[in-house]
Design a protein around this motif. Structure first.
Motif, short mmCIF file in Angstrom:
data_model
loop_
_atom_site.label_atom_id
_atom_site.label_comp_id
_atom_site.label_asym_id
_atom_site.label_seq_id
_atom_site.Cartn_x
_atom_site.Cartn_y
_atom_site.Cartn_z
N LEU A 85 31.96 39.15 44.53
CA LEU A 85 31.71 40.21 45.51
C LEU A 85 30.60 39.82 46.48
CD1 LEU A 85 32.04 43.34 43.18
CD2 LEU A 85 33.70 42.51 44.86
N THR A 109 37.13 41.51 39.95
CA THR A 109 37.84 42.52 40.71
C THR A 109 39.10 41.89 41.29
OG1 THR A 109 35.75 43.58 41.25
CG2 THR A 109 37.63 44.16 42.62
N ARG A 112 39.80 43.85 46.07
CA ARG A 112 38.66 43.29 46.83
C ARG A 112 38.95 43.31 48.32
NH1 ARG A 112 37.56 37.85 46.37
NH2 ARG A 112 39.19 37.62 44.85
N GLU A 131 31.91 36.92 48.72
CA GLU A 131 32.83 37.44 49.74
C GLU A 131 32.02 38.04 50.88
OE1 GLU A 131 36.26 38.08 51.70
OE2 GLU A 131 36.37 37.33 49.63
#
Length: 189
Positions: A54, A24, A29, A57
């Motif tokens: 993801l 992404t 993001r 993060e």
């Protein structure tokens, strides 16, 4: 590709070469995570995790645990390396790497620390709609993830959104565009 915010902010993640994994975009993001709010103490499930960006993060932003489900062994090696880097940066979230096909939820659900509050999915675009419909029809998945928020990255092809509308198992469904990236968001009934 790097972690945008939190404990591991600016940490460079390992990535797979070539077009096999389509992470992404950084701006998308950032906008997505800014829209989600505080993730402190949340459980995260990342399906078709690729590099794990993801979930990692989320972990950097305070999630209690992050499970990354991926079926490709080469991607698993990349995810493990990225987990090592994030942990070394001081992230204390429980990080789980699970080598499974996301459609076999019944095989790995018992290994999750609990019900996820957020479910991310960024599957290969060519199979995205089929995988979504199969997963959202899986009774084990629906029961386990009841009231979880799902965030599914959509293919960037014309008409792709049409394959993701009127899904009875997802309430409050919205399409959110961040730059060129479109996400379906909603809550699993």
């Amino acid at each position: 590709m790097n972690i945008i915010s939190g404990t591991a902010r600016n940490l460079q993640l390992a990535d797979l070469p070539g077009m096999e994994v389509r992470p992404t975009a950084g701006r998308a993001r950032k906008a997505l995570f800014d829209s989600l709010g505080d993730l402190t103490g949340c459980g995260i499930l990342d399906l078709c995790a690729g590099s794990g960006a993801l979930a990692l993060e989320s972990a950097s932003r305070g999630a209690a645990w992050a499970a990354m489900v991926e079926k490709n062994p080469a991607h698993i090696d990349c995810i493990r390396e990225n987990c090592r880097r994030v942990a070394a940066a001081g992230c204390t979230a429980q990080l789980l790497v699970m080598e499974f096909d996301m459609l076999h939820f019944h095989r790995y659900s018992s290994r999750l620390p609990g019900q996820p509050q957020f479910i991310f999915a960024d599957p290969p675009y060519a199979n995205s709609a089929e995988l979504f419909h199969r997963l959202i029809s899986d009774e084990t998945f629906i029961n386990f993830c009841h009231n979880s928020r799902i965030i599914w990255e959509l293919p960037d092809t014309p008409g792709a959104m049409g394959e993701f509308i009127n899904i009875p198992a997802v309430t409050g469904m919205q399409f959110r565009r961040f730059g060129k990236t479109i996400f379906l968001t909603g809550t699993i009934k």
